[in-house]
Design a protein around this motif. Structure first.
Motif, short mmCIF file in Angstrom:
data_model
loop_
_atom_site.label_atom_id
_atom_site.label_comp_id
_atom_site.label_asym_id
_atom_site.label_seq_id
_atom_site.Cartn_x
_atom_site.Cartn_y
_atom_site.Cartn_z
N GLN A 23 0.83 -1.21 0.00
CA GLN A 23 0.00 0.00 0.00
C GLN A 23 0.86 1.26 0.00
OE1 GLN A 23 -2.56 -0.35 3.42
NE2 GLN A 23 -3.72 -2.05 2.58
N GLN A 24 1.85 1.29 0.88
CA GLN A 24 2.70 2.48 0.98
C GLN A 24 3.59 2.62 -0.25
OE1 GLN A 24 0.59 3.41 3.73
NE2 GLN A 24 2.36 4.77 3.68
N GLY A 25 4.07 1.51 -0.78
CA GLY A 25 4.89 1.56 -1.99
C GLY A 25 4.12 2.10 -3.17
N SER A 26 2.85 1.73 -3.28
CA SER A 26 2.01 2.24 -4.36
C SER A 26 1.80 3.74 -4.25
CB SER A 26 0.66 1.51 -4.35
OG SER A 26 0.84 0.14 -4.63
N LEU A 27 1.61 4.22 -3.02
CA LEU A 27 1.47 5.66 -2.80
C LEU A 27 2.76 6.40 -3.19
CD1 LEU A 27 -0.36 5.64 0.64
CD2 LEU A 27 -1.35 6.29 -1.55
N CYS A 28 3.89 5.83 -2.80
CA CYS A 28 5.18 6.43 -3.13
C CYS A 28 5.38 6.52 -4.64
CB CYS A 28 6.30 5.61 -2.47
SG CYS A 28 7.97 6.07 -2.97
N LEU A 29 5.16 5.40 -5.32
CA LEU A 29 5.37 5.37 -6.76
C LEU A 29 4.43 6.33 -7.48
CD1 LEU A 29 6.67 4.21 -9.31
CD2 LEU A 29 4.99 2.34 -9.21
N THR A 30 3.17 6.36 -7.07
CA THR A 30 2.19 7.25 -7.72
C THR A 30 2.61 8.71 -7.57
OG1 THR A 30 0.39 5.67 -7.35
CG2 THR A 30 -0.21 7.98 -7.76
N GLN A 31 3.02 9.09 -6.36
CA GLN A 31 3.43 10.49 -6.16
C GLN A 31 4.65 10.82 -7.01
OE1 GLN A 31 3.71 11.86 -2.08
NE2 GLN A 31 5.14 13.50 -2.63
N TRP A 32 5.60 9.89 -7.10
CA TRP A 32 6.79 10.14 -7.92
C TRP A 32 6.44 10.27 -9.40
CZ3 TRP A 32 9.73 7.08 -11.47
CH2 TRP A 32 10.96 7.67 -11.84
N LEU A 33 5.53 9.43 -9.88
CA LEU A 33 5.11 9.50 -11.27
C LEU A 33 4.46 10.84 -11.58
CD1 LEU A 33 3.63 5.92 -11.78
CD2 LEU A 33 5.76 6.82 -12.77
N VAL A 34 3.69 11.38 -10.62
CA VAL A 34 3.12 12.72 -10.78
C VAL A 34 4.21 13.77 -10.85
CG1 VAL A 34 1.70 14.48 -9.66
CG2 VAL A 34 0.91 12.10 -9.70
N GLN A 35 5.19 13.64 -9.98
CA GLN A 35 6.30 14.61 -9.95
C GLN A 35 7.12 14.59 -11.23
OE1 GLN A 35 8.28 13.53 -6.31
NE2 GLN A 35 6.83 14.64 -5.03
N THR A 36 7.24 13.42 -11.86
CA THR A 36 7.99 13.34 -13.12
C THR A 36 7.19 13.87 -14.30
OG1 THR A 36 7.21 11.10 -13.61
CG2 THR A 36 9.26 11.29 -12.34
N GLY A 37 5.89 14.04 -14.10
CA GLY A 37 5.03 14.46 -15.20
C GLY A 37 4.46 13.33 -16.01
N LEU A 38 4.74 12.08 -15.61
CA LEU A 38 4.23 10.94 -16.35
C LEU A 38 2.76 10.66 -16.04
CD1 LEU A 38 7.27 8.51 -16.03
CD2 LEU A 38 6.46 9.66 -18.11
N VAL A 39 2.30 11.12 -14.88
CA VAL A 39 0.91 10.94 -14.46
C VAL A 39 0.38 12.29 -14.01
CG1 VAL A 39 -0.57 9.92 -12.68
CG2 VAL A 39 1.13 8.50 -13.84
N LYS A 40 -0.85 12.59 -14.35
CA LYS A 40 -1.46 13.86 -13.93
C LYS A 40 -2.36 13.64 -12.72
CE LYS A 40 -1.36 15.92 -18.54
NZ LYS A 40 -2.15 16.54 -19.62
#
Length: 236
Positions: free
Chosen positions: A219-236
């Motif tokens: 659960q926590q790893g998914s939150l971490c990855l999602t936030q990072w993907l947003v920061q990279t601009g790959l996910v909005k």
């Protein structure tokens, strides 16, 4: 469709819980097996995200495993373009080597579950979701590395000072294993049986800890990855 290319070194060390995150956000996921496929034929700039996964060999064993040189060259080409790149365990070590840092055997094997200690920068980054107050973490490595020039240290443990680092918004590297799934951990216990025996690791205890901690880590790893993907601009 956005693409993830995952470089894999052993079949059972895959994207784990991270794969569901990529699928949820519409990424097409492809694996390349580093030891049998021609990495020199891979276009470093082609995937939207490159993920380099773990494995039981050392970055400094390129004479024994020549494909390591091609993998480092691929990472160098990717990093020079400042393209989104994620490393896990061996993948983090390969990123460090590609950035010119030294990779070498650590003071002791670190195998088992223990919480991370975040730096101040870590507490203000995506890895804040992996703080020891929120989850334990699986560690499974014997090597370590110097922090690459220009990298920001995000987390440590008592045995390994350099657990997670970032470079700008485009690189995130984990010495630890935030992606591990409890449902598939038994593959690790069998696949690394010789290493576990040689280091006198209590397998039933490691299995029990996996059952205890892996769901929260996912659960926590998914939150971490999602936030990072947003920061990279790959996910909005």
């Amino acid at each position: 469709m956005k693409s993830v290319l995952a470089i894999r070194h052993v079949a059972f060390e895959d994207l784990g819980s991270f794969e569901a995150v990529f699928q949820h956000h519409g990424f097409d996921v492809t694996y390349v097996d580093a030891c049998v496929e021609d990495l020199s034929a891979v276009d470093a700039a082609a995937p939207d995200l490159l993920v380099v996964l773990g494995g039981p060999i050392g970055v400094y064993e390129e004479d024994t495993y020549p494909f390591i040189r091609r993998e480092v060259a691929l990472l160098q080409a990717r990093l020079e373009r400042q393209l989104p790149t994620l490393g896990i365990c061996l993948g983090a070590q390969l990123i460090a080597r590609a950035m010119g840092a030294r990779v070498y055997p650590g003071p002791a094997k670190e195998i088992g579950w223990k919480p991370l200690q975040l730096t101040e920068a870590g507490r203000h980054s995506a890895v804040a979701h992996l703080d020891g107050a929120s989850t334990s973490m699986l560690h499974w490595h014997g090597d370590t590395f110097d922090l690459p020039e220009g990298a920001t240290l995000l987390a440590s443990t008592d045995l390994c000072a350099h657990q997670i680092f970032s470079v700008g918004a485009h690189v995130l590297a984990f010495q630890c294993h935030p992606e591990v799934l409890g449902d598939t951990l038994e593959r690790w216990l069998v696949g690394h049986a010789c290493e576990l025996a040689a280091n006198h690791i209590d397998v039933p205890e490691l299995r029990a800890d996996g059952l205890l901690f892996s769901r929260q880590l996912a659960q926590q790893g998914s939150l971490c990855l999602t936030q990072w993907l947003v920061q990279t601009g790959l996910v909005k």
